[in-house]
Design an enzyme around this catalytic site. Structure first.
Site, PDB file in Angstrom:
ATOM      1  N   ASN A 121      22.194 -37.558  -4.488  1.00  0.00           N
ATOM      2  CA  ASN A 121      23.550 -37.177  -4.034  1.00  0.00           C
ATOM      3  C   ASN A 121      24.624 -38.140  -4.499  1.00  0.00           C
ATOM      4  OD1 ASN A 121      22.637 -34.748  -2.892  1.00  0.00           O
ATOM      5  ND2 ASN A 121      22.316 -35.714  -1.141  1.00  0.00           N
ATOM      6  N   HIS A 146      20.585 -43.589  -4.102  1.00  0.00           N
ATOM      7  CA  HIS A 146      19.126 -43.546  -3.673  1.00  0.00           C
ATOM      8  C   HIS A 146      18.571 -42.360  -4.186  1.00  0.00           C
ATOM      9  CE1 HIS A 146      21.805 -42.118  -0.383  1.00  0.00           C
ATOM     10  NE2 HIS A 146      20.814 -41.176  -0.171  1.00  0.00           N
ATOM     11  N   ASP A 159      12.305 -41.728   4.994  1.00  0.00           N
ATOM     12  CA  ASP A 159      13.636 -41.146   5.608  1.00  0.00           C
ATOM     13  C   ASP A 159      13.400 -41.044   7.198  1.00  0.00           C
ATOM     14  OD1 ASP A 159      16.415 -39.324   4.249  1.00  0.00           O
ATOM     15  OD2 ASP A 159      15.821 -39.321   6.408  1.00  0.00           O
TER      16      ASP A 159
END
Ligand code: AMP
Length: 140
Positions: free
Chosen positions: A86, A99, A30
């Site tokens: 999410n 993801h 990330d």
């Protein structure tokens, strides 16, 4: 299905810190990690949300999640982590390509402690649980 920054990363059009790739899945660090080693596991199918993802692609993600988690734990020394996923803007999804986050939990770390967990439980009655459970079960 939409063309997002993750589709561009999958196609190699923009750079990423890729840590894993197979025919169906990539995993990248990330860019704004909540803790060191925060990794995104991304199916190549450009589904927006989990419930739109094909069974085979979902299985491909499930197959590699534990392996990637083990590598992250080993490298970071974290003994706990969260897997976060999410779906939809209201749920906090910013990139509209499905993801999974793997986020090491490292209390007190100056490179990020991990996911800030706020959990607000409610107290449904047994009848309410029974009813919603029945409705979901009927569709499965
Ligand atoms: P979500 O809120 O679940 O959609 O999370 C999207 C995540 O993607 C965020 O944690 C971002 O920091 C991360 N992200 C956005 N752009 C990039 C990028 N180019 N490379 C790596 N991670 C990214």
């Amino acid at each position: 299905m939409s063309d997002t920054i993750f589709s561009k990363i999958i196609r190699g059009e923009i750079p990423s810190h890729k840590v894993y790739e197979d025919d169906h899945v990539i995993a990248i660090l990330d860019i704004a990690p909540l803790s060191k080693g925060h990794t995104l596991v991304i199916p190549k199918e450009p589904a927006t949300t989990l419930h739109e993802l094909g069974d085979d692609q979902a299985a491909a993600v499930g197959r590699v999640l534990p392996r990637i988690a083990r590598a992250i734990m080993k490298v970071t020394g974290a003994s706990a982590y969260n897997v976060l996923q999410n779906n939809g803007e209201a749920a906090g999804q910013a990139v509209m390509h499905v993801h999974f986050h793997i986020i090491p939990c490292v209390p007190g770390s100056d490179t990020g402690e991990g996911l800030d967990k706020e959990w607000n439980p409610t107290s449904p009655s047994q009848d309410e649980l029974l009813e919603v459970g029945k409705q979901i079960k009927r569709l499965l």
